[in-house]
Design a protein around this motif. Structure first.
Motif, short mmCIF file in Angstrom:
data_model
loop_
_atom_site.label_atom_id
_atom_site.label_comp_id
_atom_site.label_asym_id
_atom_site.label_seq_id
_atom_site.Cartn_x
_atom_site.Cartn_y
_atom_site.Cartn_z
N ALA A 2 19.48 -3.69 -2.82
CA ALA A 2 20.32 -3.07 -1.94
C ALA A 2 19.90 -1.73 -1.41
O ALA A 2 20.30 -0.84 -2.11
N THR A 3 19.06 -1.63 -0.52
CA THR A 3 18.36 -0.39 -0.15
C THR A 3 18.93 0.04 1.14
O THR A 3 19.23 -0.88 2.07
N GLU A 4 18.86 1.50 1.50
CA GLU A 4 19.13 1.85 2.74
C GLU A 4 17.81 2.13 3.39
O GLU A 4 16.79 2.06 2.82
N LEU A 247 3.90 4.70 -0.71
CA LEU A 247 4.86 3.91 -0.59
C LEU A 247 6.16 4.28 0.45
O LEU A 247 6.48 3.23 1.12
N VAL A 248 6.39 5.53 0.40
CA VAL A 248 7.14 6.08 1.50
C VAL A 248 6.57 5.68 2.76
O VAL A 248 7.31 5.21 3.88
N ILE A 249 5.20 5.87 3.07
CA ILE A 249 4.78 5.68 4.35
C ILE A 249 5.17 4.13 4.87
O ILE A 249 5.50 3.79 5.85
N LEU A 253 7.68 2.38 7.63
CA LEU A 253 6.82 1.53 8.80
C LEU A 253 7.58 0.26 8.75
O LEU A 253 7.82 -0.49 9.49
N GLY A 254 7.68 -0.36 7.25
CA GLY A 254 8.33 -1.67 7.36
C GLY A 254 9.72 -1.70 7.79
O GLY A 254 9.95 -2.79 8.63
N ASP A 285 13.67 -5.08 4.47
CA ASP A 285 12.70 -4.74 5.26
C ASP A 285 11.80 -3.61 4.69
O ASP A 285 10.70 -3.85 4.91
N SER A 286 12.27 -2.55 3.98
CA SER A 286 11.27 -1.66 3.41
C SER A 286 10.69 -1.97 2.05
O SER A 286 9.76 -1.75 1.71
N LEU A 287 11.42 -3.03 1.49
CA LEU A 287 10.93 -3.63 0.31
C LEU A 287 9.72 -4.46 0.46
O LEU A 287 8.80 -4.49 -0.70
#
Length: 302
Positions: A2-4, A247-249, A253-254, A285-287
């Motif tokens: 559950a991430t933003e 990871l942040v990059i 992008l994801g 999406d970002s995971l």
């Protein structure tokens, strides 16, 4: 899970303004600056977060089942949205082949993943060829096949790296590192974006994301990564510094990739299963790229 969104505010941008969607909306009906029902989003996020922590602490092997179920639902969401958008993706080969990709990583690691992925691609090629029968040439064969292979690579292939980490040495700690760093990146990006965001980062793709939000993601995400590798994995702080930045990059992008997919399809969310968040895929999406990055960095440096 559950991430933003990893660069500013939650993912799931409105595809295009519609009449009555801005100043004409009554103040009582307006949502937060994130465009979400924030109390519902926080409640769902905390519930999922606590559940994952308990699984990793007391029954880490159940993580495989969690990933498999999550991506079965995500595959259904994405396939439905693509079909609504005119793409005839092969749902059943994607669902079954995706499960084979995820589960084969347990006993056979990346060899099993590659074998299952290649085998599913071959099945997709034949399935799409014969979907309308042998006496009728398939329409938009290349377009629909490409969309199906894209879903296969985007969802279960990347997810297999997140699942496989749990059976490595310190597996639960590695998965926890993935989750914590992505959450830190998201929280930092959300806070900085809401408080200081003035310069859009990719307005044509995701108008709510800002460079200030990305900076917040870098700061908080890197701090979280350093803390995880030092206290959970008992290794050098610089491993966390590398992990946090990369990871942040990739998480950003994801998130942008899914935003563009939804923009192409003219939708806000992939689903409606999670109140305040959208669908399962909207939280993954970002995971997805992050799972590969954490697996690669930790496998290489530990």
């Amino acid at each position: 899970m559950a991430t933003e969104s990893s660069a500013n505010t939650p993912s799931g941008e409105d595809p295009a303004p519609t009449a009555g969607s801005d100043d004409t909306t009554p103040a009582a009906e307006k949502k937060s600056r994130a465009g979400r029902n924030l109390p519902a989003a926080i409640g769902v996020g905390l519930t999922l977060g606590v559940s994952i922590i308990l699984i990793l602490l007391f029954a880490p092997k159940i993580w495989y089942g969690v990933v498999a179920v999550a991506f079965a639902v995500a595959t259904w969401e994405v396939a439905k949205r693509l079909r609504d958008g005119g793409y005839q993706v092969a749902f059943w080969p994607l669902l079954i082949g995706g499960q084979a990709i995820i589960w084969s990583s347990w006993p056979w690691a990346q060899t099993g993943v590659l074998t299952a992925f290649a085998g599913t691609v071959l099945v997709l090629m034949v399935w799409m060829l014969l979907a309308q029968g042998i006496n009728r040439a398939p329409e938009n064969y290349l377009r629909n096949l490409a969309a199906s292979v894209f879903v296969l690579a985007w969802l279960p292939l990347l997810a297999s790296f997140g699942a496989q980490m749990v059976v490595q040495d310190d597996g639960a700690a590695r998965v926890a590192t993935l989750m914590v760093v992505v959450v830190c990146s998201d929280v930092g990006g959300y806070a900085a974006g809401v408080l200081f965001g003035k310069h859009p980062m990719a307005p044509a793709i995701s108008p709510k994301k800002s460079w200030e939000g990305l900076g917040g993601s870098f700061v908080v995400g890197t701090i979280g990564a350093i803390g995880c590798v030092v206290f959970l994995l008992d290794t050098h702080w610089w491993v966390g510094a590398i992990l946090g930045v990369v990871l942040v990059i990739c998480a950003t992008l994801g998130d942008l990739v899914e935003s563009q997919v939804k923009r192409d399809l003219g939708i806000k969310d992939m689903g409606t299963l999670l109140p305040g968040h959208g669908g399962i895929m909207d939280r993954l999406d970002s995971l997805l790229p992050s799972a590969f990055i954490v697996w690669a960095v930790l496998t290489a440096l530990l």
